[in-house]
Design an enzyme around this catalytic site. Structure first.
Site, PDB file in Angstrom:
ATOM      1  N   LYS A   1      57.823  16.527 -85.315  1.00 19.64           N
ATOM      2  CA  LYS A   1      58.097  17.960 -85.450  1.00 19.64           C
ATOM      3  C   LYS A   1      59.471  18.303 -84.895  1.00 19.64           C
ATOM      4  O   LYS A   1      60.291  18.950 -85.564  1.00 19.64           O
ATOM      5  CB  LYS A   1      57.028  18.788 -84.727  1.00 19.64           C
ATOM      6  CG  LYS A   1      57.174  20.284 -84.913  1.00 19.64           C
ATOM      7  CD  LYS A   1      56.340  21.081 -83.929  1.00 19.64           C
ATOM      8  CE  LYS A   1      57.090  21.233 -82.625  1.00 19.64           C
ATOM      9  NZ  LYS A   1      56.461  22.210 -81.708  1.00 19.64           N
TER      10      LYS A   1
ATOM     11  N   ASP B   1      54.086  22.927 -87.057  1.00 18.21           N
ATOM     12  CA  ASP B   1      53.673  23.439 -85.754  1.00 18.21           C
ATOM     13  C   ASP B   1      52.315  24.115 -85.912  1.00 18.21           C
ATOM     14  O   ASP B   1      51.684  24.029 -86.971  1.00 18.21           O
ATOM     15  CB  ASP B   1      54.734  24.379 -85.169  1.00 18.21           C
ATOM     16  CG  ASP B   1      54.810  25.715 -85.904  1.00 18.21           C
ATOM     17  OD1 ASP B   1      54.188  25.856 -86.990  1.00 18.21           O
ATOM     18  OD2 ASP B   1      55.485  26.627 -85.400  1.00 18.21           O
TER      19      ASP B   1
END
Length: 318
Positions: free
Chosen positions: A189, A207
């Site tokens: 991420k 997320d």
């Protein structure tokens, strides 16, 4: 001479009984042989109740499953709608270079971008380069980043990645995911945030907001971030990945909240299979909107020029 009985004094008891017996027997026989009346009304009522019960018990017809082609079309239409609503979508962390974005993204774990943006100005003023941060006193770094939470673990991560950049990459943030994910505290991420926004390399940032929304929209049922990333990458061209991530995250933060989504104020309500999970009344839904959508400050202290909302206040400001 004995007395003689008179005919009028004799009681005709047996004669009277003989006359009544055949009549009673006939009546009794007729009653036994007569067909009983059928209770049709109760049976009809019972049949009606059974039919109603069967109708209620019958399973509702399920809608045909959405084909992959239909899913792609719906997903891309949602992306187009979001692009119109959030034409100004951008990374919500303040940064001036790849190093600042990398550190800010690591600090954003388990806190808001707003709190990170309020914290990093002092950190970067004290340690503007990887070399500076790598040589810092850990206790001083901890004190500077304390507002972001988990400051001891985060200090270890950002000082570790600064040391790795100094020793292995000439003090520069690498532009490949293979190198980024080897840095302390950096996962896929974080790597995609840096690649997409500092190097222009497309990537999908999964997320909590992104994962929640793509499941609400039935784009995927996966919960593992890597599997979510693969599933969504299959629906969109690579050129859309970075901006798609920004738009979905913007929508999750502003309208499609975790606990109380503002369904009545959602611009893609007609495309959402989960419509109705939140407040559907338009006026009540408007009161749930956040940041610029609700007339409130955004998360960046230094937002881009086209941002339609107010800049966030510095740390400690009223």
């Amino acid at each position: 001479m004995p007395p003689v009985s008179k005919p009028s004094e004799q009681k005709p008891a047996t004669a009277g009984a003989a006359k009544s017996t055949p009549a009673k027997k006939a009546a009794a026989a007729a009653k036994k042989t007569a067909p009983a009346k059928k209770a049709t009304a109760p049976k009809k009522a019972t049949a009606a109740k059974k039919a109603t019960a069967a109708k209620k018990a019958a399973p509702a017809k399920k809608a045909a499953p959405e084909s992959h082609t239909a899913l792609v079309r719906r997903a891309r239409r949602i992306n187009r709608e979001l692009a119109e609503v959030y034409s100004y979508a951008h990374p919500e962390l303040d940064f001036e270079n790849p190093f600042e974005l990398l550190v800010a993204t690591v600090l954003s774990a388990q806190t808001t971008d707003l709190r990170v943006n309020q914290t990093t100005p002092r950190l970067f003023a004290a340690y503007p380069t990887p070399e500076d941060l790598a040589a810092a006193n850990p206790e001083e770094v901890e004190e500077l980043i304390r507002p972001t939470g988990f400051f001891r673990a985060k200090t270890k991560s950002i000082m570790g990645l600064a040391t790795a950049l100094r020793d292995n990459h000439g003090g520069e943030v690498p532009g490949r995911i293979e190198d980024l994910v080897k840095l302390p505290g950096v996962g896929r991420k974080t790597a995609f945030v840096v690649l997409g926004n500092a190097f222009g390399v497309p990537g999908i940032t999964v997320d909590t907001h992104f994962g929640r929304l793509v499941r609400r929209w039935k784009w995927t049922e996966e919960t593992d971030p890597v599997k979510v990333e693969a599933a969504i990458a299959d629906l969109f061209p690579k050129s859309e990945w970075t901006m798609l991530s920004h738009r979905v995250i913007f929508h999750g933060r502003r309208i499609c909240h975790s606990r109380k989504p503002a369904c009545g104020a959602c611009p893609i309500a007609d495309l959402c299979p989960s419509y109705g999970e939140g407040e559907t009344d338009p006026e009540k839904a408007k009161k749930l909107l956040k940041y610029e959508m609700g007339g409130l400050p955004g998360q960046r202290l230094k937002p881009p020029p086209d941002y339609p909302g107010k800049a966030a206040p510095p740390l400690g400001a009223a």
